[in-house]
Design a protein around this motif. Structure first.
Motif, PDB file in Angstrom:
ATOM      1  N   PHE A   1       0.503  -8.231   1.506  1.00  0.00           N
ATOM      2  CA  PHE A   1      -0.914  -7.890   1.646  1.00  0.00           C
ATOM      3  C   PHE A   1      -1.174  -6.491   1.088  1.00  0.00           C
ATOM      4  CE2 PHE A   1      -4.345  -5.806   3.979  1.00  0.00           C
ATOM      5  CZ  PHE A   1      -5.373  -6.734   3.898  1.00  0.00           C
ATOM      6  N   ASN A   2      -0.353  -5.532   1.472  1.00  0.00           N
ATOM      7  CA  ASN A   2      -0.508  -4.163   0.971  1.00  0.00           C
ATOM      8  C   ASN A   2      -0.327  -4.100  -0.541  1.00  0.00           C
ATOM      9  OD1 ASN A   2      -1.078  -2.992   3.425  1.00  0.00           O
ATOM     10  ND2 ASN A   2       1.056  -2.480   3.872  1.00  0.00           N
ATOM     11  N   SER A   3       0.627  -4.871  -1.057  1.00  0.00           N
ATOM     12  CA  SER A   3       0.875  -4.863  -2.496  1.00  0.00           C
ATOM     13  C   SER A   3      -0.328  -5.394  -3.273  1.00  0.00           C
ATOM     14  CB  SER A   3       2.114  -5.702  -2.813  1.00  0.00           C
ATOM     15  OG  SER A   3       2.350  -5.750  -4.202  1.00  0.00           O
TER      16      SER A   3
ATOM     17  N   GLN B   1      -2.187  -2.100  -4.094  1.00  0.00           N
ATOM     18  CA  GLN B   1      -1.474  -1.886  -5.359  1.00  0.00           C
ATOM     19  C   GLN B   1      -0.708  -0.567  -5.359  1.00  0.00           C
ATOM     20  OE1 GLN B   1      -4.359  -2.441  -8.513  1.00  0.00           O
ATOM     21  NE2 GLN B   1      -5.071  -4.369  -7.656  1.00  0.00           N
ATOM     22  N   ILE B   2       0.284  -0.479  -4.468  1.00  0.00           N
ATOM     23  CA  ILE B   2       1.025   0.767  -4.255  1.00  0.00           C
ATOM     24  C   ILE B   2       2.445   0.689  -4.812  1.00  0.00           C
ATOM     25  CG2 ILE B   2      -0.297   1.718  -2.344  1.00  0.00           C
ATOM     26  CD1 ILE B   2       1.499   0.265  -0.407  1.00  0.00           C
ATOM     27  N   GLY B   3       2.584   0.069  -5.958  1.00  0.00           N
ATOM     28  CA  GLY B   3       3.858   0.083  -6.662  1.00  0.00           C
ATOM     29  C   GLY B   3       4.954  -0.682  -5.949  1.00  0.00           C
TER      30      GLY B   3
ATOM     31  N   MET C   1      -2.635   6.357   4.118  1.00  0.00           N
ATOM     32  CA  MET C   1      -3.936   5.684   4.086  1.00  0.00           C
ATOM     33  C   MET C   1      -4.820   6.093   5.264  1.00  0.00           C
ATOM     34  SD  MET C   1      -3.228   1.897   2.533  1.00  0.00           S
ATOM     35  CE  MET C   1      -2.222   1.309   3.881  1.00  0.00           C
ATOM     36  N   LEU C   2      -4.896   7.402   5.509  1.00  0.00           N
ATOM     37  CA  LEU C   2      -5.650   7.897   6.657  1.00  0.00           C
ATOM     38  C   LEU C   2      -6.948   8.579   6.289  1.00  0.00           C
ATOM     39  CD1 LEU C   2      -2.760   9.481   8.762  1.00  0.00           C
ATOM     40  CD2 LEU C   2      -3.832   7.242   9.060  1.00  0.00           C
ATOM     41  N   ARG C   3      -7.117   8.923   5.019  1.00  0.00           N
ATOM     42  CA  ARG C   3      -8.330   9.666   4.686  1.00  0.00           C
ATOM     43  C   ARG C   3      -8.734   9.446   3.232  1.00  0.00           C
ATOM     44  NH1 ARG C   3      -4.801  11.326   1.441  1.00  0.00           N
ATOM     45  NH2 ARG C   3      -3.971  13.437   1.308  1.00  0.00           N
ATOM     46  N   SER C   4     -10.027   9.636   3.025  1.00  0.00           N
ATOM     47  CA  SER C   4     -10.599   9.604   1.683  1.00  0.00           C
ATOM     48  C   SER C   4     -11.433  10.870   1.534  1.00  0.00           C
ATOM     49  CB  SER C   4     -11.473   8.357   1.498  1.00  0.00           C
ATOM     50  OG  SER C   4     -12.122   8.386   0.245  1.00  0.00           O
ATOM     51  N   ARG C   5     -11.149  11.636   0.517  1.00  0.00           N
ATOM     52  CA  ARG C   5     -11.837  12.926   0.336  1.00  0.00           C
ATOM     53  C   ARG C   5     -12.722  12.884  -0.903  1.00  0.00           C
ATOM     54  NH1 ARG C   5      -9.242  17.082   3.376  1.00  0.00           N
ATOM     55  NH2 ARG C   5     -10.126  18.696   2.033  1.00  0.00           N
TER      56      ARG C   5
END
Length: 438
Positions: A239-241, A245-247, A330-334
């Motif tokens: 699911f994460n892949s 798309q985290i390599g 995957m805790l924040r978006s700046r």
């Protein structure tokens, strides 16, 4: 303790993991060339944001970085084959460390994990069986290893997953706002895009992310829950892949599972050879105290490093101080806006810097909202002006938002960033407090 750490066990788990590890290393390095990651990250930028203190570590000119990654990919093949293993594994670890410290614009936690794993694997006896080294030197071949080898890998995984779970216990994860924000960028995904926007999906992701990370290592160790968490692991990491798309990280995480199944199962599944008799008799090595000292120091650092942000002023989500190397995933978006003003000290002439004249779009976004990027870029601009004999001051006006919060002032506009040092082990007080009013 001696009986536990130094008893001899079947080495099938380590041997099979070596093969997976080498293949994934090759995929990461050759894939970085094929997908354009090397070009976008290390070739095209005029300026590379290295880890502060490693300014001397710069990308090779011309086609140098393509060759560099091709060599690392080839080393991955040699690791898989177990050929000149110690040299291949250690050389890869050193070269990957160079890449890791050379740039942080495209930072991922799995880059850090791969660096740690590179050195761990280089010093483990992963080539004692099913390797060209063992084939060329039959006396070198062995089907056993010390028990501490297996538990070193398991403890490293436990630290990664546990800190990742604990870090999610904060407001923006629990109220689903960060998950909703992350999923918005996936709305155009074929078939699953609309599904990923559903609140019930966000709720499942929130709960599953915390619970899975917290329990996966103990559950894989316990036989009654091992198969259940094997299936959950495949679902979670695939699911994460697909979604994020985290390599290679999801596949590396799946490869680690071999350490949780009995060697007999691993041999019959992957090596097609029956387990050889292992009597589990402890065999104390000559350098026992050195091994224990190194392991103790290493894991003490691994336990303390993710906690260092508690020693800094303000919230790590705001300041970013202590965020890296701490398994905060995957805790924040700046996001941010920034104007950089340059003033010549002698003439008083003032002008504004156009970020796009110096940086890629991705780098510009980082400079606008990450304090170390902003500071490093100010040092770069200072040096550029110094080439023309100008001594300048650099001031920044910017606003930053974290996740779904409002934009507020981030860097003190009265501070000359060209003249202040970067503090590695203390709060940089030119970062304004997170509680100030807009």
């Amino acid at each position: 303790m001696n009986s536990f750490l130094f008893k001899k066990i079947d080495n099938a788990q380590l041997v099979v993991f070596r093969v997976f590890y080498g293949l994934l290393v090759s995929a990461e390095c050759y894939g970085a060339i094929a997908t354009g990651w090397v070009r976008r990250t290390l070739v095209e930028p005029k300026f590379t944001f290295n880890f502060i203190g490693f300014d001397w570590l710069q990308p090779l000119p011309g086609n140098g970085m393509y060759i560099y990654f091709a060599i690392m990919g080839t080393l991955g093949v040699l690791i898989t084959l177990g050929y000149k293993y110690r040299f291949s594994a250690l050389t890869f670890a050193i070269m990957w460390t160079g890449v890791y410290l050379m740039q942080k614009t495209s930072y991922n936690n799995h880059y850090y994990l791969l660096m740690l794993l590179g050195y761990i694997m280089a010093f483990l006896p992963a080539n004692r069986d099913y390797s060209l080294d063992a084939k060329h030197n039959p006396s070198f071949r062995s089907t056993t290893m010390h028990n501490w080898v297996r538990w070193m890998i398991i403890l490293q995984l436990f630290i990664v997953y546990t800190y990742a779970s604990i870090a999610k216990l904060y407001n923006d994860w629990l109220d689903l706002s960060i998950i909703e924000l992350l999923m918005k960028s996936k709305a155009d995904y074929y078939v699953i895009g609309d599904l990923l926007q559903q609140k019930w999906v966000h709720q499942i992701v929130a709960v599953f992310g915390i619970v899975y990370d917290l329990l996966v290592v103990p559950a894989l160790l316990w036989k009654p829950t091992r198969k259940l968490f094997l299936y959950l692991s495949f679902f979670f990491h695939l699911f994460n892949s697909i979604v994020f798309q985290i390599g290679i990280f999801p596949y590396l995480a799946l490869a680690f599972i071999v350490f949780f199944f009995p060697p007999k199962s691993i041999r019959s599944t992957f090596l097609k050879r029956k387990s050889e008799h292992v009597d589990n008799t402890p065999e104390i090595p000559k350098h026992k105290h050195l091994i224990l000292s190194v392991l103790s120091i290493y894991f003490l650092v691994q336990l303390l490093l993710p906690l260092r942000h508690h020693t800094f002023q303000d919230d790590v989500l705001w300041t970013e101080e202590g965020h890296r190397l701490s398994w905060r995933m995957m805790l924040r978006s700046r996001a941010g806006t920034l104007r950089m003003q340059v003033i010549d000290k002698e003439s008083g002439k003032m002008e504004y810097i156009n970020l796009k004249d110096h940086l890629t779009n991705k780098q510009s976004r980082k400079v606008a909202c990450y304090p170390d990027f902003t500071w490093q870029f100010a040092q770069y601009i200072k040096k550029e002006y110094a080439k023309n004999g100008q001594d300048v001051q650099i001031f920044v006006k910017n606003k930053v938002k974290v996740n779904s919060a409002k934009y507020i002032d981030f860097i003190d506009p009265k501070v000359d960033l060209a003249s202040v040092p970067w503090k590695h082990f203390a709060h940089n007080d030119w970062i304004l407090p997170s509680q100030q009013e807009e």
